[in-house]
Design a protein around this motif. Structure first.
Motif: not given
Lengths: 276, 172
Positions: B52-58, B63-74, B89-90
């Motif tokens: 949800g946090k990533i979706e909010n950034w998106l 988008d750069r922030r969202a990409l960072k968060e997807t790495l953290a998620l990974e 999407r980012a």
């Protein structure tokens, strides 16, 4: 847009897009008025903050631009374009130290094709650190010896440290570039907005890449090839650009394409498109 | 003397102990199941909150922030199809088309919903003015519940503007 506002009556998107269209037609002040409406609904939307910042810069209000660009960077510290615009805005009102601090994390990332070395040079000149400015700009001017601003700024630096011989050398290169750059501003309107001849656009892209900005030149060359991909010189220029930015695969693609077209042409005219 | 012990004591005591250990096992198993369920629910909730946090950034196009968060998620949850869809999407927002396609391929390998992947590909095409040839197609993209309405509409708008610019440039 009607459908959108029917679906989401309170959305900021409609004003955002209306502002974008207004900005694209060159009405920055009008765009700002529309953007402010969108901002009142959604003050966190990054492209909106970025657009407001850029438009304030265009209407000569750097302090306002700084305010919005800083908000972009708070959320997106790695946003290259936002950092660059912020640094430029700060430098324009003499806040060179802050401009340099904004730039600092990105300097090592700069390759000889980015416009950052020139911007960094300008900031260092503002800080009266002339030798550092020379060091920052020299690799770029070696790769792109025709760049007008790099030559101008280097000439200024050498003059200020008392090396007249070098200053003269760069000044002469700048003089040559100035003539081309003058023609570019006329052709920019004519070739990009009126004529749509791919070769004319490619020639403009070539000159912009070598004399003004690598990034802008690249975009124009890519656009020219999107209209007609059989312009050997455009492929050559892009091959050079991508080679210097380390994108080997793209560089090879354009290199091969240029060779292929030049062979077909029998090297008659590298600038002419093969089927125009 | 042994026989003189009250009948109830020895066998009852024995029976009691036997029942107690069975009950303990049952309780243990039940507890383990409950703890497992609680951990599963917590993980799902935590995973959902991270997504949800990533979706909010998106949604804010950070988008750069969202990409960072997807790495953290990974790093936290391992590679997942949903994470790759959000990364795609980012990338689409940033117009890094090749990376967007790569992320969608990874999403497919990691088991993301094929319908969601297909929709993201469609939005990528729409953003380039493709897939907008008929009003029917346009309506279908806009009405799709596979992405938020603003995602669909934004991709369509970008595509339409691009298309208009191309038409104008070709006609002049």
């Amino acid at each position: 847009m009607k459908l959108w506002s029917a679906q989401e009556p309170d959305t900021f998107w409609i004003d955002y897009y209306a502002g974008l269209i207004s900005s694209k037609t060159g009405d920055e002040a009008g765009a700002l008025a529309i953007y402010e409406k969108a901002y009142a609904i959604e003050p966190q939307f990054i492209p909106l903050l970025m657009e407001i910042g850029k438009n304030y810069w265009f209407v000569q209000a750097p302090e306002k631009a700084i305010e919005y660009l800083k908000r972009v960077i708070e959320v997106e510290p790695d946003y290259d374009e936002a950092n660059s615009a912020l640094s430029q805005s700060l430098a324009s009102i003499g806040r060179f130290e802050e401009a340099e601090a904004v730039m600092r994390p990105f300097i090592d990332l700069a390759d000889v094709c980015s416009d950052r070395a020139r911007q960094h040079g300008m900031v260092l000149i503002g800080l009266k650190r002339y030798q550092e400015a020379i060091n920052a700009m020299t690799p770029s001017v070696r790769a792109w010896p025709q760049d007008l601003e790099l030559n101008r700024q280097l000439s200024e630096c050498y003059q200020l440290i008392g090396d007249d011989k070098q200053a003269d050398l760069y000044s002469k290169a700048a003089e040559k570039g100035a003539v081309i750059v003058e023609s570019i501003s006329i052709r920019r309107n004519r070739d990009l907005k009126e004529s749509k001849q791919a070769t004319a656009i490619a020639e403009l892209g070539h000159d912009i890449m070598y004399f003004v900005s690598r990034v802008e030149g690249r975009d124009i060359l890519e656009n020219a090839l999107a209209i007609n991909d059989r312009i050997p010189q455009a492929h050559r220029d892009l091959a050079t650009y991508y080679l210097l930015t380390g994108l080997q695969e793209r560089a090879s693609f354009h290199q091969l394409k240029a060779l292929e077209l030049e062979n077909e042409n029998g090297n008659s005219s590298v600038l002419r498109a093969t089927d125009e | 003397m042994r026989n003189s012990l009250p009948d109830s004591l020895a066998p009852r005591g024995f029976r009691f102990t036997e029942m107690n250990s069975r009950a303990r096992i049952r309780t243990g198993v039940l507890l383990a199941i409950l703890i497992g369920l609680a951990i599963y629910a917590w993980r799902q909730d935590s995973w959902g909150r991270d997504l949800g946090k990533i979706e909010n950034w998106l949604a804010m196009r950070a988008d750069r922030r969202a990409l960072k968060e997807t790495l953290a998620l990974e790093q936290k949850w391992g590679r997942t199809g949903d994470g790759h869809v959000l990364a795609a999407r980012a990338m689409r927002h940033l117009e890094r088309d090749d990376s967007c396609r790569e992320e969608l391929n990874r999403a497919a390998v990691r088991g993301a919903s094929p319908a969601v992947i297909a929709h993201e590909s469609r939005l990528l095409a729409a953003q380039h003015g493709q897939a907008l040839s008929s009003p029917y197609e346009l309506d279908e993209i806009l009405a799709s519940p596979l992405a938020p309405f603003s995602e669909n509409a934004d991709a369509v708008m970008i595509g339409l503007i691009r298309e208009k610019e191309e038409v104008r440039s070709n006609s002049s």
